[in-house]
Design an enzyme around this catalytic site. Structure first.
Site, PDB file in Angstrom:
ATOM      1  N   CYS A 124       0.834  -1.204   0.000  1.00 55.70           N
ATOM      2  CA  CYS A 124       0.000   0.000   0.000  1.00 55.70           C
ATOM      3  C   CYS A 124       0.873   1.260   0.000  1.00 55.70           C
ATOM      4  CB  CYS A 124      -1.000  -0.039   1.150  1.00 55.70           C
ATOM      5  SG  CYS A 124      -2.486   0.889   0.750  1.00 55.70           S
ATOM      6  N   HIS A 181      -3.625  -5.165   0.299  1.00 57.61           N
ATOM      7  CA  HIS A 181      -3.063  -5.697   1.550  1.00 57.61           C
ATOM      8  C   HIS A 181      -3.142  -7.219   1.554  1.00 57.61           C
ATOM      9  CE1 HIS A 181      -2.892  -1.893   3.922  1.00 57.61           C
ATOM     10  NE2 HIS A 181      -3.771  -1.525   3.007  1.00 57.61           N
ATOM     11  N   GLU A 230      -1.594  -9.228   3.336  1.00 59.00           N
ATOM     12  CA  GLU A 230      -1.433  -9.784   4.696  1.00 59.00           C
ATOM     13  C   GLU A 230      -2.764 -10.201   5.317  1.00 59.00           C
ATOM     14  OE1 GLU A 230      -0.977  -6.643   3.801  1.00 59.00           O
ATOM     15  OE2 GLU A 230      -1.555  -5.199   5.356  1.00 59.00           O
TER      16      GLU A 230
HETATM   17  N1  GLN Z   1      -2.144   6.656   2.537  1.00 56.79           N
HETATM   18  C1  GLN Z   1      -2.230   5.869   1.362  1.00 56.79           C
HETATM   19  C2  GLN Z   1      -3.584   5.990   0.681  1.00 56.79           C
HETATM   20  O1  GLN Z   1      -4.547   6.357   1.281  1.00 56.79           O
HETATM   21  C3  GLN Z   1      -1.909   4.411   1.653  1.00 56.79           C
HETATM   22  C4  GLN Z   1      -2.879   3.739   2.553  1.00 56.79           C
HETATM   23  C5  GLN Z   1      -2.364   2.456   3.166  1.00 56.79           C
HETATM   24  O2  GLN Z   1      -1.153   2.230   3.211  1.00 56.79           O
HETATM   25  N2  GLN Z   1      -3.263   1.638   3.668  1.00 56.79           N
HETATM   26  O3  GLN Z   1      -3.707   5.699  -0.479  1.00 56.79           O
END
Ligand code: GLN
Length: 532
Positions: free
Chosen positions: A383, A509, A511
């Site tokens: 992310c 994600h 994970e």
């Molecule tokens: N801050 C980033 C976004 O909103 C990444 C979010 C995250 O790592 N879950 O796109």
């Protein structure tokens, strides 16, 4: 089908006794005995969900397939049971009050005074029974957050009292407490447990089973004493001794016959002898690694073990799959920004840059990625970690020194990461990100296609920003390839550098989907590459 049965797990004496793990372990054993089980968490705080909570407050925010932002215990539920959870599996006081107040405004209670009892308790009971009402589960196991005696928990305990009264043959309460060892006295002490049970009794709830968390084995005398003072039989006093990994707890609970005792009290047959072959094999591999690797996790909440729970557990699963012990080194991204900060990464066999929000620590993340890219150290970006990999590449390979995400600098001349179209105009913070499972199509003949061994995957998300496709050609022609896309919108879900031993950044994600039985392929391959 038989009526659904309900198990409630409450906690006493102190928090952090591992209620989530004991609940997951019992559910695992019941599942292994052939029952269909689901786990639910009731959280006694007023936020609608933990999505708006800082990780310092609440640890990781876990995201379900259906896009609910939930308590991290749901992660344990999925990792243990290997069955997806949903919004219904996590209810907060905020959500309960919101429903009741919305109904009140609609006029549903017209003429009545709306009160904690019966209206709030009725709504709590409805949410508990909702999971049981669909005929999908034999047993619903509900974990009540907080500690008995907290003001916040009272309506939940009252709801449990009512349910036990309404369904005496279908509900049991398991109370988890602490039996501390006093070294000065050389003794285990049962008084805190006695008091905690007394507190439950004052609220009208007699626990059926007591699980005692302890650092030392409980003697027969201790068990007898607890049984006598707390009105339970000896078989219902269960020892939960400290172990080196949470994944041993189901085996421990089986030895203590927690599952059999619970089933007996619910008037259910003990079913098949639990089939835990794969589970035991996993624990064996975990405890007898053939190799070791050191992976640095770069993030800004590293002081707090729980902030990256699903990532650290996914690395444990992946390690066991490879018979590798993963030594996880937590590195604060702001420390990397200091002089000689990169020294903190010395000796890393792999570098993982974590998800996150906001500007703090970004430069440290970017420096770590540059180091991994240039030194050919396996790199995994998740992310925000993926977004930072894109920024790093733009700055140091494409030569756009001011490249950034518009999350960090709204006026950057090179917005390589930009707000998603659908997010423009969104002002409310709660539950408004791109959340939950979305499909992703992989490009053929890429590293990720090989890792997944299929081209159509689905992964969970939690973000507002995305790769800016205006720059796509330039990135691709300079060696960073987009290898996974959302099939409907063209949103870049994965970037890779093929000319690197292992360099993968994912917008999603992975994970959240790693479990004991199904370790996530990306983590498995990443850990494997760290050994090379
Ligand atoms: N801050 C980033 C976004 O909103 C990444 C979010 C995250 O790592 N879950 O796109």
């Amino acid at each position: 089908m038989n009526r659904t049965k309900y198990i409630f797990v409450t906690g006493g004496v102190t928090s952090s006794l591992g209620k989530g793990i004991v609940s997951s372990s019992l559910a695992k054993l019941l599942q292994a005995r052939g029952y269909k089980v689901t786990l639910q968490k009731l959280d006694p705080y007023l936020n609608i969900d933990p999505g708006t909570l800082n990780p310092y407050e609440h640890g990781e925010c876990y995201v379900t397939e259906d896009g609910a932002e939930t308590d991290l215990d749901l992660g344990h539920y999925e990792r243990f049971l290997n069955v997806p959870t949903s919004q219904d599996n996590n209810v907060t006081t905020g959500r309960i009050y919101q429903s009741v107040i919305t109904k009140e405004r609609k006029g549903d209670y017209l003429g009545k005074t709306v009160q904690i009892i019966p209206h709030i308790t009725d709504e709590i009971k409805r949410r508990i029974k909702l999971l049981g009402s669909r005929g999908k589960y034999d047993i619903v196991l509900t974990e009540i957050g907080g500690t008995v005696g907290d003001i916040e928990s009272l309506p939940y305990i009252e709801a449990v009292r009512q349910l036990k009264w309404e369904m005496p043959n279908d509900c049991i309460v398991i109370h988890l407490t602490l039996v501390p060892y006093l070294s000065a006295a050389g003794e285990l002490k049962t008084k805190p447990t006695q008091h905690s049970v007394k507190m439950l009794l004052e609220n009208g709830v007699q626990p059926d089973i007591l699980v005692l968390r302890t650092e030392r084995p409980l003697t027969i005398d201790i068990r007898k004493k607890v049984a006598l003072f707390c009105n339970v039989d000896m078989q219902s006093v269960i020892e939960s001794i400290d172990v080196s990994t949470i994944y041993e707890v189901p085996l421990l609970m089986k030895k203590e016959k927690l599952d059999i005792t619970a089933l007996r009290k619910l008037n259910l047959a003990s079913g098949e002898e639990p089939e835990l072959k794969k589970w035991k094999q996993f624990v064996r591999r975990l405890s007898n690694p053939k190799h070791h690797v050191t992976i640095s996790l770069v993030g800004k909440y590293v002081e707090l073990g729980d902030a990256y729970k699903s990532i650290s557990e996914a690395l444990v699963h992946a390690g066991a799959a490879n018979e590798i012990k993963v030594n996880l080194r937590m590195v604060h991204s702001e420390d990397i920004e200091k002089e000689n900060g990169l020294d903190l990464l010395q000796g890393s066999d792999g570098i993982l840059v974590a998800p996150g929000f906001g500007e703090r620590g970004i430069l440290g993340k970017i420096r770590s990625i540059q180091h991994a890219r240039e030194q050919k150290i396996p790199f995994f970006g998740i992310c925000l970690g993926m977004q930072c990999a894109v920024i790093e590449f733009a700055r140091n390979v494409l030569g756009y020194q001011q490249a950034n995400s518009t999350e960090m600098n709204r006026k950057t001349p090179y917005p390589v990461i930009d707000l998603m179209e659908g997010q423009k105009g969104v002002v409310e913070k709660g539950g408004t990100m791109r959340l939950g499972a979305y499909p992703c199509t992989l490009e053929q003949h890429t590293r990720v296609a090989g890792i997944y061994s299929e081209l159509h995957i689905s992964e969970r998300h939690r973000h507002r920003y995305e790769f800016n496709n205006d720059f796509l050609d330039e990135f691709q022609s300079h060696g960073m390839k987009a290898t996974g896309f959302n099939p409907d919108t063209g949103l870049v879900e994965i970037v890779e550098i093929p000319d690197h031993p292992w360099f993968v950044g994912v917008q999603f994600h992975p994970e959240y989907k790693s479990t004991v039985i199904n370790p996530h392929p990306l983590f498995v391959d990443f850990v494997k590459s760290c050994l090379k």
